[in-house]
Design a protein around this motif. Sequence first.
Motif, short mmCIF file in Angstrom:
data_model
loop_
_atom_site.label_atom_id
_atom_site.label_comp_id
_atom_site.label_asym_id
_atom_site.label_seq_id
_atom_site.Cartn_x
_atom_site.Cartn_y
_atom_site.Cartn_z
N TYR A 104 19.88 88.21 101.38
CA TYR A 104 19.25 87.49 100.29
C TYR A 104 18.12 86.61 100.82
O TYR A 104 18.08 86.29 102.01
CB TYR A 104 20.29 86.61 99.58
CG TYR A 104 21.50 87.39 99.16
CD1 TYR A 104 21.42 88.33 98.13
CD2 TYR A 104 22.72 87.21 99.78
CE1 TYR A 104 22.54 89.06 97.74
CE2 TYR A 104 23.84 87.93 99.40
CZ TYR A 104 23.74 88.86 98.39
OH TYR A 104 24.84 89.59 98.01
N PRO A 105 17.21 86.18 99.94
CA PRO A 105 16.17 85.24 100.38
C PRO A 105 16.79 83.87 100.68
O PRO A 105 17.92 83.58 100.25
CB PRO A 105 15.23 85.16 99.18
CG PRO A 105 16.03 85.59 98.01
CD PRO A 105 17.08 86.52 98.52
N THR A 106 16.05 83.05 101.42
CA THR A 106 16.51 81.68 101.62
C THR A 106 16.44 80.95 100.29
O THR A 106 15.69 81.34 99.39
CB THR A 106 15.64 80.95 102.66
OG1 THR A 106 14.30 80.85 102.18
CG2 THR A 106 15.67 81.66 104.00
N LEU A 107 17.24 79.89 100.14
CA LEU A 107 17.31 79.17 98.87
C LEU A 107 17.40 77.68 99.11
O LEU A 107 18.20 77.22 99.94
CB LEU A 107 18.54 79.62 98.07
CG LEU A 107 18.85 78.82 96.80
CD1 LEU A 107 17.78 79.02 95.73
CD2 LEU A 107 20.23 79.18 96.26
N THR A 108 16.58 76.93 98.39
CA THR A 108 16.68 75.48 98.34
C THR A 108 16.82 75.10 96.87
O THR A 108 16.00 75.51 96.05
CB THR A 108 15.42 74.81 98.93
OG1 THR A 108 15.26 75.24 100.28
CG2 THR A 108 15.54 73.29 98.87
N GLY A 109 17.86 74.36 96.55
CA GLY A 109 18.09 73.89 95.18
C GLY A 109 17.88 72.39 95.11
O GLY A 109 18.39 71.65 95.95
N ILE A 110 17.12 71.95 94.12
CA ILE A 110 16.79 70.54 93.98
C ILE A 110 17.13 70.09 92.57
O ILE A 110 16.67 70.68 91.59
CB ILE A 110 15.29 70.31 94.26
CG1 ILE A 110 14.95 70.80 95.67
CG2 ILE A 110 14.93 68.84 94.08
CD1 ILE A 110 13.47 70.87 95.96
N GLY A 111 17.93 69.02 92.47
CA GLY A 111 18.23 68.42 91.19
C GLY A 111 17.14 67.44 90.80
O GLY A 111 16.69 66.64 91.64
N VAL A 112 16.68 67.52 89.57
CA VAL A 112 15.61 66.64 89.09
C VAL A 112 16.03 66.02 87.76
O VAL A 112 16.98 66.46 87.12
CB VAL A 112 14.28 67.42 88.92
CG1 VAL A 112 13.81 67.98 90.26
CG2 VAL A 112 14.41 68.55 87.91
N THR A 113 15.28 65.01 87.35
CA THR A 113 15.59 64.36 86.07
C THR A 113 14.67 64.82 84.95
O THR A 113 14.96 64.55 83.78
CB THR A 113 15.49 62.83 86.20
OG1 THR A 113 14.17 62.48 86.62
CG2 THR A 113 16.52 62.31 87.19
N TRP A 114 13.57 65.51 85.29
CA TRP A 114 12.61 65.88 84.25
C TRP A 114 11.80 67.09 84.70
O TRP A 114 11.34 67.13 85.85
CB TRP A 114 11.68 64.70 83.99
CG TRP A 114 10.71 64.91 82.88
CD1 TRP A 114 10.95 64.85 81.54
CD2 TRP A 114 9.31 65.19 83.01
NE1 TRP A 114 9.80 65.08 80.84
CE2 TRP A 114 8.77 65.28 81.72
CE3 TRP A 114 8.47 65.37 84.09
CZ2 TRP A 114 7.44 65.56 81.48
CZ3 TRP A 114 7.13 65.65 83.86
CH2 TRP A 114 6.64 65.73 82.55
#
Length: 134
Positions: A104-114
Amino acid sequence: MSTRDVVFPAGRQALYEKNRYSPAIRSNGFLFVSGQVGSRPDGSPEPEPTAQVRRAFENLNAVLEAAGCTFKDVVDVTVFMVDPETHFEQLWSEGLKHWGEAPYPTLTGIGVTWLYGFQFEIKVIAKLPETSAA
């Protein structure tokens, strides 16, 4: 300064011009894709979060196809999600349908407020096929 080799998917150029950014740029054998959201053709968000993710992947696929790429060419993924603690499993399960088999590709997940009225955004880097590398 060199000219940017911009990729525009069919039918969405007016939205990118209105917001003053490029959907994707080809550079040194790679395709750098701007964040794609679950926007309808007029730019408005899909109202339901899972439909937004589905539409974001459709929009991403349109950019990839315009550059001669597929999801198999994607090497790096960054996702932005509003309230990921509540929605990650539900929303990302929709995304998993597009990657196929490992690796699979690399993955970065980021939580945001907007996210400008959206719940999900995805940006990727893809390796251009050898024949269209610029």
